[in-house]
Design an enzyme around this catalytic site. Sequence first.
Site, PDB file in Angstrom:
ATOM      1  N   ALA A  13       0.864  -1.048   0.048  1.00  0.00           N
ATOM      2  CA  ALA A  13      -0.079  -0.111   0.017  1.00  0.00           C
ATOM      3  C   ALA A  13       0.918   1.178  -0.080  1.00  0.00           C
ATOM      4  O   ALA A  13       0.623   2.298  -0.816  1.00  0.00           O
ATOM      5  CB  ALA A  13      -0.891  -0.090   1.056  1.00  0.00           C
ATOM      6  N   VAL A  14       1.951   1.221   0.950  1.00  0.00           N
ATOM      7  CA  VAL A  14       2.883   2.528   0.729  1.00  0.00           C
ATOM      8  C   VAL A  14       3.867   2.444  -0.325  1.00  0.00           C
ATOM      9  O   VAL A  14       4.062   3.456  -1.060  1.00  0.00           O
ATOM     10  CB  VAL A  14       3.524   2.486   2.108  1.00  0.00           C
ATOM     11  CG1 VAL A  14       4.517   3.576   2.183  1.00  0.00           C
ATOM     12  CG2 VAL A  14       2.519   2.591   3.358  1.00  0.00           C
ATOM     13  N   CYS A 134       2.256   6.933  12.019  1.00  0.00           N
ATOM     14  CA  CYS A 134       1.442   7.741  11.246  1.00  0.00           C
ATOM     15  C   CYS A 134       0.453   8.514  11.951  1.00  0.00           C
ATOM     16  O   CYS A 134       0.315   9.888  11.799  1.00  0.00           O
ATOM     17  CB  CYS A 134       0.583   6.942  10.309  1.00  0.00           C
ATOM     18  SG  CYS A 134      -0.203   5.444  11.021  1.00  0.00           S
ATOM     19  N   GLY A 165      -3.186   1.672   7.427  1.00  0.00           N
ATOM     20  CA  GLY A 165      -2.104   1.594   8.126  1.00  0.00           C
ATOM     21  C   GLY A 165      -1.906   0.018   8.680  1.00  0.00           C
ATOM     22  O   GLY A 165      -0.539  -0.228   9.135  1.00  0.00           O
ATOM     23  N   HIS A 248      -6.469   8.822   8.373  1.00  0.00           N
ATOM     24  CA  HIS A 248      -6.608   8.987   9.828  1.00  0.00           C
ATOM     25  C   HIS A 248      -7.257  10.238  10.350  1.00  0.00           C
ATOM     26  O   HIS A 248      -6.735  11.055  10.087  1.00  0.00           O
ATOM     27  CB  HIS A 248      -5.266   8.788  10.807  1.00  0.00           C
ATOM     28  CG  HIS A 248      -4.769   7.290  10.459  1.00  0.00           C
ATOM     29  ND1 HIS A 248      -5.260   6.224   9.941  1.00  0.00           N
ATOM     30  CD2 HIS A 248      -3.582   6.958  11.022  1.00  0.00           C
ATOM     31  CE1 HIS A 248      -4.445   5.060  10.036  1.00  0.00           C
ATOM     32  NE2 HIS A 248      -3.513   5.535  10.608  1.00  0.00           N
TER      33      HIS A 248
HETATM   34  P1  A2P Z   1       5.067  -8.761  -1.856  1.00  0.00           P
HETATM   35  O1  A2P Z   1       3.918  -8.234  -2.554  1.00  0.00           O
HETATM   36  O2  A2P Z   1       5.814  -9.461  -2.700  1.00  0.00           O
HETATM   37  O3  A2P Z   1       4.538  -9.665  -0.783  1.00  0.00           O
HETATM   38  P2  A2P Z   1       1.660  -4.044   2.833  1.00  0.00           P
HETATM   39  O4  A2P Z   1       2.165  -2.904   3.780  1.00  0.00           O
HETATM   40  O5  A2P Z   1       0.603  -3.261   2.064  1.00  0.00           O
HETATM   41  O6  A2P Z   1       1.036  -5.365   3.206  1.00  0.00           O
HETATM   42  O7  A2P Z   1       2.807  -4.428   1.811  1.00  0.00           O
HETATM   43  C1  A2P Z   1       3.873  -4.985   2.204  1.00  0.00           C
HETATM   44  C2  A2P Z   1       5.206  -5.013   1.138  1.00  0.00           C
HETATM   45  O8  A2P Z   1       6.217  -5.703   1.632  1.00  0.00           O
HETATM   46  C3  A2P Z   1       4.832  -5.780  -0.168  1.00  0.00           C
HETATM   47  O9  A2P Z   1       5.430  -4.809  -1.234  1.00  0.00           O
HETATM   48  C4  A2P Z   1       5.483  -7.073  -0.013  1.00  0.00           C
HETATM   49  O10 A2P Z   1       5.881  -7.624  -1.138  1.00  0.00           O
HETATM   50  C5  A2P Z   1       6.697  -6.466   0.709  1.00  0.00           C
HETATM   51  N1  A2P Z   1       7.151  -7.876   1.351  1.00  0.00           N
HETATM   52  C6  A2P Z   1       6.871  -8.291   2.320  1.00  0.00           C
HETATM   53  N2  A2P Z   1       7.725  -9.254   2.939  1.00  0.00           N
HETATM   54  C7  A2P Z   1       9.048  -9.163   2.182  1.00  0.00           C
HETATM   55  C8  A2P Z   1      10.214  -9.824   2.000  1.00  0.00           C
HETATM   56  N3  A2P Z   1      10.233 -10.737   2.769  1.00  0.00           N
HETATM   57  N4  A2P Z   1      10.771  -9.360   1.277  1.00  0.00           N
HETATM   58  C9  A2P Z   1      10.608  -8.300   0.456  1.00  0.00           C
HETATM   59  N5  A2P Z   1       9.452  -7.749   0.227  1.00  0.00           N
HETATM   60  C10 A2P Z   1       8.507  -8.037   1.410  1.00  0.00           C
END
Ligand code: A2P
Length: 347
Positions: A13-14, A134, A165, A248
């Site tokens: 999301a971010v 945030c 969030g 928020h």
């Molecule tokens: P992915 O989409 O491949 O799971 P959000 O905050 O919206 O939940 O998004 C989390 C972000 O962090 C996503 O881009 C997710 O990628 C990434 N992410 C989560 N775990 C890992 C990891 N172990 N290595 C790299 N990116 C990660």
Amino acid sequence: MGLSVAIVGATGAVGVEFMQVLEARGFPVDRLTLLASPRSAGSKLPFKGRDITVEVLTEDSFKGHDLALFSAGSSVSKKYRQACTDSGCLMVDNSSAFRMEDGVPLVVPEINPADAAKAFRKNGGKGVIANPNCVTIIALMAVAPLHRAIPVKRLLAATYQAASGAGHAAMVELQEGTRAALDGRPFEPKVLPLPYAFNLFPHNSPWIDAEGYCEEEIKLSKEGRKILGDPAFNASATCVRVPVLRAHSEALNIEFTAPVSPEWAYGILRSAPGVRVVEDRARNRWPMPLDVAGADDVQVGRIRTDKSQPNTLDLWVVGDQLLKGAALNAVQCAEVAFFGALAPNRR
Ligand code: A2P
């Protein structure tokens, strides 16, 4: 000359907002690398009219980059910090991993920009800047300009926190859970701990301490002291998740150390950078999460005297959690660190 920029958590999301903020603010990007987990490797995301392929994050990902914007959770930030900073790449981290670490600046660029610039110079471009929580950012955008004029004795906050969030999956859960509730279908929440549609519950922090506070509620005091550089800053919060997608809202009750008036507060906040006073009594319009979604400025209104307590004001502040509460604040940290100034906000 532009910079080589990496986004860690680009599919989140971010992460998606990082790209839009960089583009909208004209941040000089020569090369953009999008990084995520193996789950999304190979997918494509648009930046400046062309598609960029998402790559798997590895320790080698940062080589040749000047700046890495992280928003993939604390464990990913901790795991890749060394690789990132050893590559000479400035890490701006949206997780809570390093916020309270000595030597790591915790920055809201409208409030303590010098902290970001100093840390960047001291580390020769190899440092970490932490993006605050945030709720803390949005509250302090309204509180800090007032606190500078007359110190705050105590801040009480009740928050109305959006799904964003808790990440992209929580936003989807709110939409799908609401659809299921309207259709009378059963729905099992997977991301948030409780049914979300047409409901409110305490913030889903990983723990509630022995005194009954959740982690999110404690951040406002701890992070506020560090950002304001004032160990006497005192705050107490009740943090609540509400069925809103991405902005928020916070009801703040602020006790000052000397007499204050709403006119005084309006005067200061009307000229505070990144703050917009929104108040149309005739039309009964005030800051609302639907209006603030997609806005850079934090909106403030409903400033009034708390008649139950001397030297005290109530106010209402709303900020886009994904923008000022996360991606925008992080990109602004990079603007201050690399260029010493902020680009103008869009609205
Ligand atoms: P992915 O989409 O491949 O799971 P959000 O905050 O919206 O939940 O998004 C989390 C972000 O962090 C996503 O881009 C997710 O990628 C990434 N992410 C989560 N775990 C890992 C990891 N172990 N290595 C790299 N990116 C990660």
